[in-house]
Scaffold this motif. Sequence first.
Motif, mmCIF file in Angstrom:
data_model
loop_
_atom_site.group_PDB
_atom_site.id
_atom_site.type_symbol
_atom_site.label_atom_id
_atom_site.label_comp_id
_atom_site.label_asym_id
_atom_site.label_seq_id
_atom_site.Cartn_x
_atom_site.Cartn_y
_atom_site.Cartn_z
ATOM 1 N N ALA A 76 0.837 -1.206 0.000
ATOM 2 C CA ALA A 76 0.000 0.000 0.000
ATOM 3 C C ALA A 76 0.871 1.256 0.000
ATOM 4 O O ALA A 76 0.613 2.199 -0.758
ATOM 5 C CB ALA A 76 -0.926 -0.007 1.214
ATOM 6 N N GLU A 77 1.925 1.264 0.815
ATOM 7 C CA GLU A 77 2.813 2.426 0.845
ATOM 8 C C GLU A 77 3.570 2.568 -0.473
ATOM 9 O O GLU A 77 3.731 3.673 -0.989
ATOM 10 C CB GLU A 77 3.803 2.312 2.016
ATOM 11 C CG GLU A 77 4.789 3.453 2.108
ATOM 12 C CD GLU A 77 4.182 4.800 2.466
ATOM 13 O OE1 GLU A 77 4.941 5.772 2.580
ATOM 14 O OE2 GLU A 77 2.947 4.918 2.633
ATOM 15 N N GLY A 78 4.020 1.458 -1.045
ATOM 16 C CA GLY A 78 4.708 1.509 -2.334
ATOM 17 C C GLY A 78 3.832 2.097 -3.426
ATOM 18 O O GLY A 78 4.262 2.945 -4.202
ATOM 19 N N LYS A 128 2.219 10.178 -3.150
ATOM 20 C CA LYS A 128 1.593 10.390 -1.844
ATOM 21 C C LYS A 128 2.305 9.533 -0.814
ATOM 22 O O LYS A 128 3.129 8.703 -1.146
ATOM 23 C CB LYS A 128 0.113 10.023 -1.908
ATOM 24 C CG LYS A 128 -0.664 10.865 -2.886
ATOM 25 C CD LYS A 128 -2.090 10.416 -2.976
ATOM 26 C CE LYS A 128 -2.822 11.274 -4.008
ATOM 27 N NZ LYS A 128 -4.187 10.843 -4.178
ATOM 28 N N ASP A 129 1.953 9.735 0.441
ATOM 29 C CA ASP A 129 2.582 8.993 1.524
ATOM 30 C C ASP A 129 1.596 8.856 2.662
ATOM 31 O O ASP A 129 0.905 9.814 2.995
ATOM 32 C CB ASP A 129 3.836 9.750 1.982
ATOM 33 C CG ASP A 129 4.421 9.199 3.263
ATOM 34 O OD1 ASP A 129 4.514 7.974 3.397
ATOM 35 O OD2 ASP A 129 4.783 10.005 4.130
ATOM 36 N N PHE A 130 1.521 7.679 3.246
ATOM 37 C CA PHE A 130 0.681 7.544 4.425
ATOM 38 C C PHE A 130 1.456 6.990 5.616
ATOM 39 O O PHE A 130 0.914 6.857 6.701
ATOM 40 C CB PHE A 130 -0.569 6.672 4.149
ATOM 41 C CG PHE A 130 -0.324 5.197 4.137
ATOM 42 C CD1 PHE A 130 -0.429 4.447 5.295
ATOM 43 C CD2 PHE A 130 0.003 4.549 2.970
ATOM 44 C CE1 PHE A 130 -0.213 3.078 5.282
ATOM 45 C CE2 PHE A 130 0.206 3.192 2.936
ATOM 46 C CZ PHE A 130 0.106 2.453 4.106
ATOM 47 N N PHE A 138 6.278 9.915 6.759
ATOM 48 C CA PHE A 138 6.395 11.152 7.524
ATOM 49 C C PHE A 138 5.247 11.355 8.505
ATOM 50 O O PHE A 138 5.090 12.431 9.061
ATOM 51 C CB PHE A 138 6.477 12.357 6.575
ATOM 52 C CG PHE A 138 7.731 12.369 5.752
ATOM 53 C CD1 PHE A 138 8.957 12.644 6.333
ATOM 54 C CD2 PHE A 138 7.682 12.107 4.395
ATOM 55 C CE1 PHE A 138 10.120 12.653 5.584
ATOM 56 C CE2 PHE A 138 8.837 12.126 3.625
ATOM 57 C CZ PHE A 138 10.062 12.399 4.230
ATOM 58 N N VAL A 139 4.453 10.332 8.740
ATOM 59 C CA VAL A 139 3.314 10.440 9.642
ATOM 60 C C VAL A 139 3.688 9.838 10.995
ATOM 61 O O VAL A 139 4.193 8.725 11.068
ATOM 62 C CB VAL A 139 2.088 9.703 9.064
ATOM 63 C CG1 VAL A 139 0.933 9.710 10.043
ATOM 64 C CG2 VAL A 139 1.682 10.321 7.746
ATOM 65 N N GLY A 140 3.479 10.594 12.027
ATOM 66 C CA GLY A 140 3.704 10.087 13.373
ATOM 67 C C GLY A 140 5.163 9.899 13.739
ATOM 68 O O GLY A 140 5.479 9.111 14.608
ATOM 69 N N THR A 141 6.053 10.604 13.067
ATOM 70 C CA THR A 141 7.472 10.507 13.398
ATOM 71 C C THR A 141 8.007 11.884 13.745
ATOM 72 O O THR A 141 7.351 12.894 13.517
ATOM 73 C CB THR A 141 8.299 9.937 12.219
ATOM 74 O OG1 THR A 141 8.262 10.863 11.133
ATOM 75 C CG2 THR A 141 7.770 8.592 11.765
ATOM 76 N N ASN A 142 9.211 11.905 14.259
ATOM 77 C CA ASN A 142 9.845 13.179 14.546
ATOM 78 C C ASN A 142 10.687 13.648 13.366
ATOM 79 O O ASN A 142 11.451 14.585 13.479
ATOM 80 C CB ASN A 142 10.688 13.090 15.814
ATOM 81 C CG ASN A 142 11.761 12.028 15.710
ATOM 82 O OD1 ASN A 142 11.835 11.283 14.742
ATOM 83 N ND2 ASN A 142 12.584 11.939 16.730
ATOM 84 N N VAL A 143 10.545 12.989 12.214
ATOM 85 C CA VAL A 143 11.257 13.358 10.995
ATOM 86 C C VAL A 143 10.471 14.482 10.325
ATOM 87 O O VAL A 143 9.283 14.339 10.041
ATOM 88 C CB VAL A 143 11.376 12.149 10.038
ATOM 89 C CG1 VAL A 143 12.060 12.543 8.749
ATOM 90 C CG2 VAL A 143 12.129 11.014 10.711
ATOM 91 N N ASP A 144 11.125 15.600 10.091
ATOM 92 C CA ASP A 144 10.474 16.765 9.494
ATOM 93 C C ASP A 144 10.543 16.659 7.970
ATOM 94 O O ASP A 144 11.617 16.692 7.378
ATOM 95 C CB ASP A 144 11.150 18.045 9.978
ATOM 96 C CG ASP A 144 10.413 19.298 9.557
ATOM 97 O OD1 ASP A 144 9.366 19.197 8.884
ATOM 98 O OD2 ASP A 144 10.888 20.382 9.923
ATOM 99 N N LYS A 145 9.392 16.529 7.345
ATOM 100 C CA LYS A 145 9.301 16.366 5.893
ATOM 101 C C LYS A 145 9.963 17.522 5.143
ATOM 102 O O LYS A 145 10.531 17.313 4.072
ATOM 103 C CB LYS A 145 7.822 16.243 5.505
ATOM 104 C CG LYS A 145 7.575 15.914 4.064
ATOM 105 C CD LYS A 145 6.083 15.715 3.818
ATOM 106 C CE LYS A 145 5.797 15.315 2.406
ATOM 107 N NZ LYS A 145 4.372 15.018 2.193
ATOM 108 N N SER A 146 9.909 18.697 5.701
ATOM 109 C CA SER A 146 10.468 19.863 5.009
ATOM 110 C C SER A 146 11.995 19.829 4.934
ATOM 111 O O SER A 146 12.589 20.593 4.186
ATOM 112 C CB SER A 146 9.999 21.152 5.677
ATOM 113 O OG SER A 146 10.527 21.251 6.985
#
Length: 110
Positions: free
Chosen positions: A19-21, A28-30, A33-41
Amino acid sequence: CEGGFMDLIFWFMGGLCIAEGIDLFMGKDFMIFVGTNVDKSDYDVDKVYAVEKWLFLADALLSFAMASHILSEPLEWVCMAVFGLTLVAHVYVFKSKRFRKEPGSGKKKK
């Protein structure tokens, strides 16, 4: 066909990975970058998605192969080793400067 808790985990993980692939192929992404401390920007998202989509699809195929027991035991061990290598590759993507933007380029100025 053997059954067990690990098989269920591999089926579930394969489903999440495919599903993620597919989402990453659509830009898109689900999960990443969701629920992590990794900043997408901080990341060059196009570069990250370009690599991660293939890693997630490889993870899905490996998970489904492990869950279905279609391979011999030695080949299942090879799958586990390749699975470990994809995990290292996932970590590399987020630790490497090759996939990051210039510091501060994605953040809003105060």
